[in-house]
Scaffold this motif. Sequence first.
Motif, PDB file in Angstrom:
ATOM      1  N   ALA A 106       0.878  -1.165   0.000  1.00  0.00           N
ATOM      2  CA  ALA A 106       0.000   0.000   0.000  1.00  0.00           C
ATOM      3  C   ALA A 106       0.920   1.221   0.000  1.00  0.00           C
ATOM      4  N   GLY A 108       1.239   5.769  -0.765  1.00  0.00           N
ATOM      5  CA  GLY A 108       0.609   7.065  -1.023  1.00  0.00           C
ATOM      6  C   GLY A 108       1.019   7.541  -2.410  1.00  0.00           C
ATOM      7  N   TYR A 178       2.960   9.427   8.488  1.00  0.00           N
ATOM      8  CA  TYR A 178       2.865   9.817   7.093  1.00  0.00           C
ATOM      9  C   TYR A 178       3.613  11.138   6.902  1.00  0.00           C
ATOM     10  N   GLU A 179       3.655  11.619   5.676  1.00  0.00           N
ATOM     11  CA  GLU A 179       4.585  12.691   5.339  1.00  0.00           C
ATOM     12  C   GLU A 179       4.027  14.090   5.633  1.00  0.00           C
ATOM     13  N   VAL A 195       4.864   6.710  -2.307  1.00  0.00           N
ATOM     14  CA  VAL A 195       5.652   6.642  -1.073  1.00  0.00           C
ATOM     15  C   VAL A 195       5.074   5.585  -0.139  1.00  0.00           C
ATOM     16  N   GLY A 196       5.979   4.807   0.454  1.00  0.00           N
ATOM     17  CA  GLY A 196       5.553   3.760   1.379  1.00  0.00           C
ATOM     18  C   GLY A 196       6.651   3.409   2.358  1.00  0.00           C
ATOM     19  N   MET A 197       6.391   2.365   3.136  1.00  0.00           N
ATOM     20  CA  MET A 197       7.307   2.022   4.236  1.00  0.00           C
ATOM     21  C   MET A 197       7.763   0.562   4.196  1.00  0.00           C
ATOM     22  N   ASN A 221      -3.994   6.193  -1.026  1.00  0.00           N
ATOM     23  CA  ASN A 221      -4.345   7.575  -0.707  1.00  0.00           C
ATOM     24  C   ASN A 221      -3.495   8.496  -1.577  1.00  0.00           C
ATOM     25  N   ALA A 223      -1.296  11.527  -1.760  1.00  0.00           N
ATOM     26  CA  ALA A 223      -0.513  12.210  -0.736  1.00  0.00           C
ATOM     27  C   ALA A 223      -0.117  13.630  -1.127  1.00  0.00           C
ATOM     28  N   VAL A 237      -6.259   3.122   4.579  1.00  0.00           N
ATOM     29  CA  VAL A 237      -5.332   2.439   3.679  1.00  0.00           C
ATOM     30  C   VAL A 237      -5.792   0.996   3.443  1.00  0.00           C
TER      31      VAL A 237
END
Length: 257
Positions: A106, A108, A178-179, A195-197, A221, A223, A237
Amino acid sequence: MTANTSLLPSLPVVPEVGIVLGSGIVVLEDLEDRLDIPYSEIPGLPETTVAGHAGVLTVGRVPGGPVIAIARGRFHLYEGHPLESATAIMRLFEQIGIRRIILTNAAGGLRDWVAGDLMLIDDHLNLMGVQGAEAEQALTPAEIYDPAWRERLAAWARDNASFTLRRGTYVGLLGPSYETPAEITWLQRIGADAVGMSTVPEAAYAASKGLSVIAISCITNIATTAETQATTSHMEVVDVAAKASRAMDQLLRAALA
Ligand code: HPA
């Protein structure tokens, strides 16, 4: 080829492809001769803690297709897991003899896309503070994400998919927050599209071991504005990922064909 039985005694054959499912993604529910193995029964895997991650390895045959292994739940650095845990599923796949990997996540969206879009990852920016590839001698291929496999899948999507497959660069951040708006602007400027983790350590590890890797982000989502990032929640999410699962299911079956 028979499976490495000391690792997973119940495994009948070596799966051809190993898949990791990101938060909320539900796909490939019709596997034949399905076997569900809880992570707690697999040597070398820590326990999962994040909502939307089951912590089960599912093995079975895609109807008319290959035998695959699906890891439902991964180990994030932001949970406090060390790098060895973040790459543990890749090590497991490699040890049981799997040669092809599909990572999903998942993420952004940093472009003018909509929530629920899927993005084929062409490359990544590693801002996670760790390298996935092991030790000094790790071979880092010029392209972490298999170019031929990517092009085949993109061509399939162009001709057959009921949705537009996005393509782009994934940036991996440590998280878990989140950012900020400033970070979003910066990530866009350095060329990130999503962007993710997760994903970055796994992809780097697997590629450094010579495995063939592709990865797909579910854009859960958008972002691009301060408002969206301030209100994005893990539940949202997971919810969007569930709704995008039909398209992801189509895409994964094409990637496995
Ligand atoms: N940022 C970072 N990680 C994410 C996001 C996001 O907007 N959405 C899903 N995972």
